[in-house]
Design an enzyme around this catalytic site. Structure first.
Site, short mmCIF file in Angstrom:
data_model
loop_
_atom_site.label_atom_id
_atom_site.label_comp_id
_atom_site.label_asym_id
_atom_site.label_seq_id
_atom_site.Cartn_x
_atom_site.Cartn_y
_atom_site.Cartn_z
N GLN A 78 0.84 -1.11 -0.04
CA GLN A 78 0.14 -0.07 0.04
C GLN A 78 0.80 1.23 0.01
O GLN A 78 0.56 2.24 0.64
CB GLN A 78 -0.79 -0.16 1.14
CG GLN A 78 -2.20 -0.96 0.95
CD GLN A 78 -3.07 -0.31 -0.29
OE1 GLN A 78 -3.09 0.83 -0.35
NE2 GLN A 78 -3.89 -1.42 -0.88
N SER A 79 1.88 1.04 -0.76
CA SER A 79 2.95 2.14 -0.68
C SER A 79 2.24 3.50 -1.48
O SER A 79 1.73 3.52 -2.92
CB SER A 79 4.17 2.05 -1.62
OG SER A 79 4.93 3.16 -1.99
#
Ligand code: PLP
Length: 338
Positions: free
Chosen positions: A77-78
């Site tokens: 989930q960068s």
């Protein structure tokens, strides 16, 4: 001052300057120092966030070097990966994202919603891998593949935290100084809080205020691991940026790291972070996220309510440097459904 940055290639990707706002309802609710926010969640491109400022310089440099492909790395989930994907789309570069499973979460929301959904929508090539060792191998494979098709690829580290990337936050510090110089009744911030993981944002801000000759404490709230690791990373980046800009060294005690708000681990929301996300949403219509800004705001709220020795009542005002991240809310849906 900004002349110091004019020799570095830069792409105009972000909506700047970002707003500087008073959070009056949150201040009243928290019974303490006046709380302001610098809205770098509003940098514009692809839902915005702090990485867009870094990408102005990182992709400026990449494009100047003749690269046609950008490869970067981050958690599943960068936010950095998502902003890189959006920026690459804008400038017509191929984007490859190598995403190791560094956070022990999985499932439909975590794996497919939030930033991952956006990565794919921006046309990035997404490679989810088991761990950091696998990420190193995947990056090598991507570089080999680029060479075979006659592409020139650049690799950006997690968070885009090189000295070049940090120049985006040197510029951001100068931007804030300009805003304060132009404002009537400008607040005199006693402290600035910012969520820190790879340290490029904090390092850039410290060097920017140094360049501007402004003495303000900037507290990096450690959200990715041990404070000592972050302190070393920031120290190294500060030296690298100083070398780029010809600045003298800062005293080591200028680097202020706030510990105690990480919770169980990087990417795992803490009760204090979820509380901060909820309070900002209900009181201000302001979106934070459970991984970075919620934890940093929790630290700020505690300090603003009780600044401790040397602070005392009447401390502040304090500035929350909002770094974005709200698209990850959708990956953490279950944390918010009662
Ligand atoms: C990446 C990120 C940070 C941390 O920035 P660093 O420069 O890596 O320290 C903080 N907040 C958000 C929302 C981020 O995506």
């Amino acid at each position: 001052m900004s002349d110091a940055l004019s020799s570095f290639p830069r792409l105009p990707l972000a909506h700047l300057p970002t707003p500087l706002e008073l959070l009056a309802n949150l201040t009243a609710d928290n019974h303490g120092a006046e709380i302001w926010v610098k809205r770098d969640d509003c940098t514009g491109l692809g839902f915005g966030g702090n990485k867009t400022r870094k990408l102005e310089f990182l992709l400026g440099e990449a494009q100047a070097s003749g690269a046609d492909t950008v490869i970067t790395v981050g958690g599943v989930q960068s936010n950095h990966a998502r902003q890189t994907a959006a920026a690459a789309a804008r400038i017509g570069m191929r984007c490859e994202l190598v995403l190791p499973r560094v956070v022990p979460l999985a499932g439909d929301d975590y794996d497919e919603n939030g930033n991952v959904l956006l990565d794919r929508l921006f046309g990035a090539h997404v490679f989810v891998v088991a761990d950091e060792a696998a990420a190193v191998r995947e990056i090598q494979a991507r570089l080999t593949a680029a060479e075979e098709r006659g592409s020139k690829a650049v690799v950006h580290p997690p968070g885009g935290s090189t000295a070049t990337g940090a120049l985006g936050y040197v510029n951001a510090a100068l931007e804030l100084c300009d805003q304060l110089a132009q404002a009537q009744n400008a607040p005199h911030f006693e402290r600035i809080y910012v969520a820190s993981s790879t340290g490029g944002t904090l390092a850039g801000l410290l060097c920017g205020f140094q360049l501007a000759g402004i003495d303000v404490s900037v507290a990096g709230v450690s959200v990715a691991g041990p404070a000592e690791t972050l302190r070393k990373d920031v120290g190294r980046l500060v030296s690298d940026v100083q070398a780029l800009l010809g600045l003298p060294p800062l005293p080591a005690n200028r680097i202020m790291i706030v510990d105690g708000y990480l919770g169980a681990a990087y990417g795992i929301p803490s009760p204090a972070a979820l509380d901060a996300v909820g309070r900002c949403a209900r009181l201000e219509g302001l979106l934070l996220d459970p991984v970075y800004t919620g934890k940093a705001m929790a630290a700020l709220l505690d300090w603003a309510a009780d600044p401790g020795p040397g602070g005392g009542s009447g401390a502040g005002p304090v500035l929350f440097w909002h770094t974005g991240g709200a698209p990850a809310l959708f990956a953490y849906r279950q944390e918010f459904s009662d």
